[in-house]
Design a protein around this motif. Structure first.
Motif, mmCIF file in Angstrom:
data_model
loop_
_atom_site.group_PDB
_atom_site.id
_atom_site.type_symbol
_atom_site.label_atom_id
_atom_site.label_comp_id
_atom_site.label_asym_id
_atom_site.label_seq_id
_atom_site.Cartn_x
_atom_site.Cartn_y
_atom_site.Cartn_z
ATOM 1 N N MET A 47 26.121 -14.070 -20.746
ATOM 2 C CA MET A 47 25.395 -14.410 -19.523
ATOM 3 C C MET A 47 24.170 -15.586 -19.751
ATOM 4 N N THR A 48 24.146 -16.308 -18.934
ATOM 5 C CA THR A 48 22.995 -17.428 -19.160
ATOM 6 C C THR A 48 21.944 -17.153 -18.217
ATOM 7 N N ALA A 49 20.678 -17.521 -18.589
ATOM 8 C CA ALA A 49 19.378 -17.423 -17.595
ATOM 9 C C ALA A 49 19.740 -18.589 -16.589
ATOM 10 N N THR A 50 20.614 -19.406 -16.881
ATOM 11 C CA THR A 50 20.750 -20.310 -15.804
ATOM 12 C C THR A 50 21.244 -19.838 -14.451
ATOM 13 N N GLN A 51 22.071 -18.425 -14.737
ATOM 14 C CA GLN A 51 22.537 -18.030 -13.538
ATOM 15 C C GLN A 51 21.518 -17.327 -12.595
ATOM 16 N N LEU A 52 20.161 -17.106 -12.839
ATOM 17 C CA LEU A 52 19.306 -16.832 -12.432
ATOM 18 C C LEU A 52 19.011 -17.729 -11.158
ATOM 19 N N GLY A 53 19.178 -17.475 -9.852
ATOM 20 C CA GLY A 53 18.765 -18.189 -8.788
ATOM 21 C C GLY A 53 19.553 -19.699 -8.696
ATOM 22 N N VAL A 54 20.657 -19.792 -9.232
ATOM 23 C CA VAL A 54 21.706 -20.946 -9.252
ATOM 24 C C VAL A 54 22.094 -20.923 -7.949
ATOM 25 N N ASN B 142 16.208 -9.872 -5.757
ATOM 26 C CA ASN B 142 16.404 -8.971 -4.545
ATOM 27 C C ASN B 142 18.129 -9.047 -4.509
ATOM 28 N N LEU B 143 18.742 -9.804 -5.020
ATOM 29 C CA LEU B 143 20.174 -9.868 -4.760
ATOM 30 C C LEU B 143 20.930 -10.196 -5.811
ATOM 31 N N MET B 144 22.179 -9.775 -6.225
ATOM 32 C CA MET B 144 22.974 -9.955 -7.117
ATOM 33 C C MET B 144 24.307 -10.010 -6.679
ATOM 34 N N MET B 145 25.154 -11.081 -7.231
ATOM 35 C CA MET B 145 26.703 -10.998 -6.784
ATOM 36 C C MET B 145 27.394 -10.805 -8.358
ATOM 37 N N SER C 94 26.350 6.377 -10.686
ATOM 38 C CA SER C 94 25.292 6.308 -9.277
ATOM 39 C C SER C 94 24.197 5.367 -10.120
ATOM 40 N N HIS C 95 23.747 4.790 -9.406
ATOM 41 C CA HIS C 95 22.481 4.065 -9.460
ATOM 42 C C HIS C 95 21.723 3.918 -8.162
ATOM 43 N N VAL C 96 20.383 3.199 -8.495
ATOM 44 C CA VAL C 96 19.680 3.211 -7.423
ATOM 45 C C VAL C 96 19.873 2.016 -6.500
ATOM 46 N N HIS C 97 20.637 1.114 -6.642
ATOM 47 C CA HIS C 97 20.887 -0.056 -5.889
ATOM 48 C C HIS C 97 21.806 0.379 -4.727
ATOM 49 N N THR C 98 21.474 -0.335 -3.762
ATOM 50 C CA THR C 98 22.593 -0.512 -2.504
ATOM 51 C C THR C 98 23.777 -1.207 -2.986
ATOM 52 N N GLN C 99 24.920 -0.883 -2.851
ATOM 53 C CA GLN C 99 26.044 -1.987 -3.088
ATOM 54 C C GLN C 99 26.998 -2.226 -2.009
ATOM 55 N N MET C 100 27.561 -3.377 -1.855
ATOM 56 C CA MET C 100 28.572 -3.466 -0.833
ATOM 57 C C MET C 100 29.656 -4.481 -1.726
ATOM 58 N N SER C 101 30.850 -4.058 -1.331
ATOM 59 C CA SER C 101 32.021 -4.639 -2.418
ATOM 60 C C SER C 101 33.037 -5.160 -1.177
ATOM 61 N N TYR C 102 33.610 -6.493 -1.735
ATOM 62 C CA TYR C 102 34.469 -6.971 -1.072
ATOM 63 C C TYR C 102 35.711 -7.046 -1.968
ATOM 64 N N ASP D 56 31.173 -7.529 -5.860
ATOM 65 C CA ASP D 56 30.023 -6.585 -5.615
ATOM 66 C C ASP D 56 28.740 -7.286 -5.535
ATOM 67 N N LEU D 57 27.966 -6.878 -4.433
ATOM 68 C CA LEU D 57 26.502 -7.286 -4.090
ATOM 69 C C LEU D 57 25.826 -6.030 -4.460
ATOM 70 N N PHE D 58 24.473 -6.268 -4.997
ATOM 71 C CA PHE D 58 23.603 -5.309 -5.539
ATOM 72 C C PHE D 58 22.366 -5.878 -4.708
ATOM 73 N N THR D 59 21.555 -4.780 -4.081
ATOM 74 C CA THR D 59 20.183 -5.114 -3.861
ATOM 75 C C THR D 59 19.327 -3.837 -4.487
ATOM 76 N N PRO D 60 18.235 -4.065 -5.242
ATOM 77 C CA PRO D 60 18.023 -5.121 -5.933
ATOM 78 C C PRO D 60 18.929 -5.426 -6.850
ATOM 79 N N MET D 61 18.536 -6.833 -7.570
ATOM 80 C CA MET D 61 19.757 -7.059 -8.549
ATOM 81 C C MET D 61 19.735 -5.970 -9.769
ATOM 82 N N ARG D 62 20.747 -6.028 -10.425
ATOM 83 C CA ARG D 62 20.885 -4.905 -11.427
ATOM 84 C C ARG D 62 20.353 -5.400 -12.887
#
Length: 114
Positions: free
Chosen positions: A1-8, A35-38, A53-61, A104-110
């Motif tokens: 994973m690269t730092a360039t994925q942050l806010g790309v 705030n959000l991760m895909m 389980s985790h503290v994040h809200t998750q929605m998945s498609y 998967d979408l997570f808030t806040p980011m993982r």
């Protein structure tokens, strides 16, 4: 994973490598901010997303395939085009019934994914 994925702003899926996270399960973090991760998750038939389980809200498609998804002890089969919601701190897991991908979408980011 690269730092360039942050806010790309635009993500070139083909340029991102898959990371193996379990037998028959791979993922790639598409983009995120605080705030959000895909995340895209690819499963082979029989691949298992272990119950957790985790503290994040998750929605998945469900982008493709079919999955037996268990949330808070209730299991349902979801297929391409379906979605599901997981509240924070709720135990959940997945078993791949037919090879496919989840988005998967997570808030806040993982933080643990980066």
């Amino acid at each position: 994973m690269t730092a360039t994925q942050l806010g790309v702003l635009f993500v070139d899926d083909e340029s991102l490598p898959w990371e193996t996270v379990a037998d028959g399960v791979q993922r790639k973090v598409m983009t995120y901010d605080a705030n959000l991760m895909m995340v895209k998750v690819r499963f082979e038939t029989g691949g298992i997303g272990a119950a957790h389980s985790h503290v994040h809200t998750q929605m998945s498609y469900v982008a493709s395939g079919a999955f037996a998804i268990t949330i808070a002890g209730e299991t349902r089969t979801v297929r391409k085009g379906d979605a599901y919601y997981i509240p924070p701190n709720v135990r959940h897991g997945a078993v791949c019934v037919e090879a496919g991908e989840l988005v998967d979408l997570f808030t806040p980011m993982r933080d643990d994914f980066v």
